[in-house]
Write an enzyme that holds these catalytic residues in place. Structure first.
Site, PDB file in Angstrom:
ATOM      1  N   GLU A   1      37.116  27.122  56.096  1.00 56.80           N
ATOM      2  CA  GLU A   1      36.648  27.568  57.405  1.00 56.80           C
ATOM      3  C   GLU A   1      36.621  29.102  57.347  1.00 56.80           C
ATOM      4  O   GLU A   1      37.610  29.722  56.956  1.00 56.80           O
ATOM      5  CB  GLU A   1      37.619  27.099  58.506  1.00 56.80           C
ATOM      6  CG  GLU A   1      37.087  27.471  59.862  1.00 56.80           C
ATOM      7  CD  GLU A   1      38.008  27.069  61.022  1.00 56.80           C
ATOM      8  OE1 GLU A   1      38.988  26.359  60.811  1.00 56.80           O
ATOM      9  OE2 GLU A   1      37.704  27.510  62.144  1.00 56.80           O
TER      10      GLU A   1
ATOM     11  N   ARG B   1      49.752  20.432  49.240  1.00 54.20           N
ATOM     12  CA  ARG B   1      49.504  21.852  49.497  1.00 54.20           C
ATOM     13  C   ARG B   1      50.353  22.687  48.574  1.00 54.20           C
ATOM     14  O   ARG B   1      51.488  22.328  48.279  1.00 54.20           O
ATOM     15  CB  ARG B   1      49.949  22.187  50.930  1.00 54.20           C
ATOM     16  CG  ARG B   1      48.894  22.161  51.952  1.00 54.20           C
ATOM     17  CD  ARG B   1      49.471  22.619  53.292  1.00 54.20           C
ATOM     18  NE  ARG B   1      48.942  23.934  53.645  1.00 54.20           N
ATOM     19  CZ  ARG B   1      47.754  24.102  54.200  1.00 54.20           C
ATOM     20  NH1 ARG B   1      46.991  23.067  54.483  1.00 54.20           N
ATOM     21  NH2 ARG B   1      47.323  25.302  54.507  1.00 54.20           N
TER      22      ARG B   1
ATOM     23  N   LYS C   1      46.201  31.002  57.096  1.00 54.30           N
ATOM     24  CA  LYS C   1      45.277  32.050  57.520  1.00 54.30           C
ATOM     25  C   LYS C   1      45.643  32.571  58.900  1.00 54.30           C
ATOM     26  O   LYS C   1      45.539  33.755  59.172  1.00 54.30           O
ATOM     27  CB  LYS C   1      43.837  31.506  57.530  1.00 54.30           C
ATOM     28  CG  LYS C   1      43.158  31.597  56.178  1.00 54.30           C
ATOM     29  CD  LYS C   1      41.726  31.112  56.251  1.00 54.30           C
ATOM     30  CE  LYS C   1      41.683  29.614  56.218  1.00 54.30           C
ATOM     31  NZ  LYS C   1      40.381  29.035  56.477  1.00 54.30           N
TER      32      LYS C   1
END
Ligand code: ATP
Ligand code: MG
Length: 578
Positions: A53, A277, A287
């Site tokens: 994103e 992850r 982020k």
């Protein structure tokens, strides 16, 4: 906990990204191999995508996903798209789109197609109409809070919305008017009609579209309804004929919904597969949180050399080869773990040790005068550019009567086991001569300003003339020839191994290390460094690895310390016997 053994990986051959994506036996690889064997997708190529994103800069966690997405496709002769998952106009920006492309390329990967979820907005809308017409989606007038309350809990089923049984005609009319901008933000949503009693909360009539009168960085004001992640992602995969859509474990519970949309629409059967992850001690990989560090000016920018962003690591002097080798060694699994930050440092030192040119730089200078060296004379000593790589050649380094050494390399009164220079002691100046300290000159305040020495001309090149031994070899810089540079030292950005470990009322940012950045302005460096260019990497002998900062300019040199020389990971390895 570390979830793999870095020693089991061969990190020597790193010329191309594919060379460290060696055939692996991890479960993702096995799963794709099985699909290839059974010809699950017929003659279609293996197709993957990396779907960031564009709401921030990529961090080293993304490097893991990139290596997996591109690496696995490559192993099976397939292709990878870079797709911007740009469905949240309020948080997304062109700056992020640009930086993400730069970082993926820097890491060593080239995508097949550059795609944007926003390119699919018209198709996604058509498909939503199709679901409405099939009675599988409805417009709901409940507020976000009411929807949450109706959703139920893990132990209680949800409650139907009073709008759940609207007629298809009414739903169609309302949805088209939502799209046409007739309603204010948040007044209505489109929901999939699935099962309000499903044990999986994601299946309790998830929201597909929300109303948002926001300007999108690509589609401008064309749309005032935006698809939710779950509705956009699988269909985007499907449109690109993605065979294996790899994502992190937090999406596991979303998989039934991912499949539901694809099945209802009868489109290309992309499949979602989850992996762990990457988490690293002392490092924040989110982020959203990294954006907070930037916007609250806790760091200078996204590419501040202390940031775990790829741009920060690059500016700090980290290499794509080391990051890829680290990510490969960290491995993939089906449970989340935490990798030691020292492991990343270990891979970086290993890489720089092989490749970085050596140079001499004195960070905290102490002047040394060699009394028996002829005044006004100078000579050049030959020094290997990289003892690990004979092909790197040698250079000539000037030597003269006055030189600088590190303040730490001299003690007027040496503590026990101090083998460096002190009055009466002999040491070697690297590649130059043996010297013996004679006396100390102090200022009125008692600070040492100069150390006077003698040298042995027969020890030229740093070789013992008669077999006599010295216990210490020190780096140095000729005072008359030295150049200045700003040296920036970095330490961990966070004080705690888990930066998110905060007590009530406190914030992650309270765990910031107040001493993570130091500037040295009095360093003296050998003159060859005057030619260093932005991005060049060096090992300053006995000090550490450094690289030329992006803000550096001729005559105004700035070096960032990538890492000190000490390898605490090697110690950890030794201690734990791995
Ligand atoms: P963040 O919370 O940092 O914003 P994200 O998952 O929201 O991360 P995206 O831009 O949506 O970020 O991620 C793109 C891809 O990178 C996704 O497939 C995601 O699963 C993967 N990814 C993100 N963070 C990590 C991580 N720490 N380790 C491995 N993969 C990651
Ligand atoms: Mg995300």
């Amino acid at each position: 906990m570390t979830n793999s053994n870095p020693k089991s990986q061969d990190t020597r051959n790193q010329d191309a990204p594919t060379s460290d994506a060696r055939p692996s036996t991890n479960f993702l690889h096995d799963l794709i191999a099985e699909d290839v064997r059974t010809r699950k997708y017929g003659d279609a190529l293996i197709q993957t995508r990396f779907p960031p994103e564009p709401n921030g800069y990529l961090h080293i966690g993304h490097a893991k996903a990139i290596c997996i997405d591109f690496g696995l496709a490559d192993e099976f002769g397939g292709k990878t798209n870079l797709r911007f998952d740009d469905t949240n106009p309020e948080k997304e920006e062109q700056e992020y789109v640009d930086s993400i492309q730069e970082d993926v390329r820097w890491l060593g990967f080239q995508w097949e197609r550059l795609c944007y979820a926003s390119d699919y907005f018209p198709q996604l809308y058509e498909w939503a109409l199709q679901l409405v017409r099939a009675g599988k989606a409805y417009v709901d007038d409940l507020s976000a809070d009411e929807i949450r309350l109706h959703r139920g809990t893990l132990t209680e089923p949800g409650k139907d919305s009073p709008y759940r049984n609207r007629s298809i005609e009414e739903n169609l009319d309302l949805f088209v008017r939502m799209k046409n901008g007739e309603f204010p933000d948040g007044s209505r949503v489109l929901r999939a009609k699935i099962d309000m009693a499903s044990p999986n909360l994601n299946m309790r009539d998830p929201v597909m579209y929300r109303i948002l009168h926001a300007t999108h960085h690509r589609t401008g004001d064309d749309w005032c309804i935006y698809p939710m992640y779950d509705y956009a992602h699988g269909q985007s995969d499907s449109l690109e004929c993605v065979t294996h859509s790899m994502c992190t474990l937090e999406f596991t519970d979303h998989q039934p919904l991912y499949r539901w949309y694809i099945e209802q629409l009868g489109i290309f059967p992309s499949q979602q597969i989850e992996f762990d992850r990457l988490n690293i001690t002392y490092t924040l990989l989110s982020k959203r949180k990294l954006l907070q560090l930037v916007s609250e000016k806790r760091v200078s920018a996204w590419d501040d050399p202390r940031m775990p962003t790829l741009s920060g690591l690059r500016r700090r002097g980290f290499t794509p080869e080391a990051i890829r080798a680290f990510v490969a060694a960290a491995g993939v699994s089906r449970t989340n773990g935490v990798v030691d930050f020292e492991m990343l440092e270990h891979f970086q030192r290993d890489d720089l040790n092989r490749r970085a040119s050596r140079a001499m730089a004195v960070l905290h200078p102490l002047k040394l005068v060699i009394d028996n060296y002829p005044e006004g004379e100078q000579e050049f000593v030959e020094v290997a550019n990289n003892p690990e790589d004979a092909s790197a050649g040698t250079r000539q380094v000037p030597f003269s009567r006055e030189i600088y050494i590190e303040q730490d390399d001299f003690r007027e009164v040496p503590p026990p086991k101090y083998y460096r220079l002190s009055p009466g002691k002999e040491v070697r100046l690297r590649n130059a001569y043996f010297i013996t300290a004679q006396e100390v000159v102090k200022d009125a305040a008692g600070n040492i300003v100069e150390v006077h020495c003698t040298y042995d001309p027969a020890s030229r090149g740093g070789n013992s003339p008669d077999g006599r031994k010295v216990k210490s070899t020190m780096h140095w810089v000729s005072a008359a020839h030295a150049i200045s540079a700003e040296i920036r030292l970095y330490d961990k950005l966070f004080l705690k191994p888990d930066p998110t470990d905060v007590e009530g009322g406190r914030d992650v940012l309270d765990n910031l290390n107040p001493n993570s950045f130091e500037i040295l302005t009095s360093a003296r460096l050998e003159p060859s460094l005057a030619n260093a260019r932005v991005g060049d990497r060096f090992q300053f002998e006995r000090v550490g690895y450094f690289c030329v900062d992006t803000g550096s300019a001729a005559g105004n040199l700035v070096f960032n310390r990538t890492l000190p020389l000490k390898d605490s990971w090697a110690k950890i390895e030794k201690r734990s016997g791995i």
